[in-house]
Design a protein around this motif. Structure first.
Motif, PDB file in Angstrom:
ATOM      1  N   GLY A   3      -1.805   7.789  -2.609  1.00 45.34           N
ATOM      2  CA  GLY A   3      -3.029   8.208  -1.782  1.00 45.34           C
ATOM      3  C   GLY A   3      -2.362   7.558  -0.381  1.00 45.34           C
ATOM      4  O   GLY A   3      -1.348   6.921  -0.209  1.00 45.34           O
ATOM      5  N   PRO A   4      -3.279   7.869   0.821  1.00 41.14           N
ATOM      6  CA  PRO A   4      -2.735   7.525   1.963  1.00 41.14           C
ATOM      7  C   PRO A   4      -2.792   5.944   2.309  1.00 41.14           C
ATOM      8  O   PRO A   4      -3.504   5.275   1.995  1.00 41.14           O
ATOM      9  N   ASN A   5      -1.766   5.528   2.810  1.00 42.99           N
ATOM     10  CA  ASN A   5      -1.508   4.124   3.296  1.00 42.99           C
ATOM     11  C   ASN A   5      -2.795   3.362   3.819  1.00 42.99           C
ATOM     12  O   ASN A   5      -2.901   2.442   3.184  1.00 42.99           O
ATOM     13  N   ILE A   6      -3.286   3.912   4.850  1.00 40.86           N
ATOM     14  CA  ILE A   6      -4.075   3.324   5.623  1.00 40.86           C
ATOM     15  C   ILE A   6      -5.596   3.235   4.726  1.00 40.86           C
ATOM     16  O   ILE A   6      -6.284   2.130   4.720  1.00 40.86           O
ATOM     17  N   VAL A   7      -5.779   4.065   3.663  1.00 37.63           N
ATOM     18  CA  VAL A   7      -6.827   4.114   2.862  1.00 37.63           C
ATOM     19  C   VAL A   7      -6.660   3.068   1.663  1.00 37.63           C
ATOM     20  O   VAL A   7      -7.787   2.197   1.548  1.00 37.63           O
TER      21      VAL A   7
ATOM     22  N   CYS B   1       0.800  -1.238   0.023  1.00 39.31           N
ATOM     23  CA  CYS B   1       0.124  -0.248  -0.080  1.00 39.31           C
ATOM     24  C   CYS B   1       0.811   1.292  -0.015  1.00 39.31           C
ATOM     25  O   CYS B   1       0.350   2.169  -0.481  1.00 39.31           O
ATOM     26  N   HIS B   2       2.039   1.309   0.420  1.00 36.80           N
ATOM     27  CA  HIS B   2       3.070   2.396   0.254  1.00 36.80           C
ATOM     28  C   HIS B   2       3.226   2.774  -1.047  1.00 36.80           C
ATOM     29  O   HIS B   2       3.727   3.949  -1.253  1.00 36.80           O
ATOM     30  N   PHE B   3       3.314   1.888  -2.152  1.00 35.93           N
ATOM     31  CA  PHE B   3       3.519   2.204  -3.371  1.00 35.93           C
ATOM     32  C   PHE B   3       2.402   2.631  -4.083  1.00 35.93           C
ATOM     33  O   PHE B   3       2.717   2.940  -5.447  1.00 35.93           O
TER      34      PHE B   3
END
Length: 198
Positions: free
Chosen positions: A72-76, A67-69
């Motif tokens: 947008g925001p990681n948690i979203v 999700c870091h790649f």
């Protein structure tokens, strides 16, 4: 961290609980978002890995790293990827709505209150205390996410992690530049370890 403080993780997907329904996804992420003032990561990991056992610690770390790649925001990103994994596009939308919807309504109401009372000194000190608690929660989540590395005694993983921390946190190097170097190194190290053990 003493061994007894690290919960036992399921060793295979067979030990996971049943896949969550669309409603369960919405409610779980709504609960995370309403609990997570200052950051939802710690509550997301606790709910997904420890409480519901929908993922192992390793799977959560791998998904969160992916999700870091994504933009947008990681948690979203995590909510969309996680929900889609179990219930397709509808599950992703449900998890996203649970994560974003309730806090949006709450923050809108709080913004109206803050616009009238934001200069009150007691409120400003209270917000400073909340920010300290948020930092503590983030450090707690990082320690728990490192547990799989501790169990595997992954020395190379620690070296890469420490190098990225120093590059970004201490030397203040740009994140994209650090990732362009760190990601290929991490992939090469992981590939070499797999080839060595197979």
């Amino acid at each position: 961290m003493p061994p007894e403080s690290v919960p036992a993780e399921p060793s295979s997907p067979d030990l996971h609980s049943d896949p969550p329904s669309v409603i369960a996804l919405f409610l779980a992420f709504a609960r995370m978002s309403l609990s997570g003032f200052g950051g939802v990561l710690v509550f997301a990991r606790r709910a997904i890995v420890d409480e519901h056992r929908w993922m192992t610690a390793d799977e959560f770390n791998e998904t969160f790293a992916l999700c870091h790649f994504l933009p947008g925001p990681n948690i979203v990103n995590l909510s969309l990827v996680f929900g889609s994994r179990f219930r397709g596009i509808v599950g992703g939308v449900a998890a996203f709505a649970g994560l974003v919807g309730p806090p949006m309504l709450l923050v809108t109401a709080l913004a109206a209150v803050y616009s009238h009372f934001g200069q009150v000194e007691a409120l400003r000190r209270g917000l400073a205390g909340v920010s300290c608690a948020a930092i503590g929660l983030l450090v707690s989540a990082i320690i728990r996410m490192m547990a799989p590395l501790l169990k595997k005694r992954d020395g190379l993983g620690f070296v890469v992690t420490a190098a990225v921390f120093v590059a970004i946190g201490v030397w203040q190097l740009p994140l994209p530049a650090v990732l362009l170097v760190a990601v290929p190194i991490s992939l090469a190290v992981t590939y070499a370890k797999i080839r060595w053990t197979s």
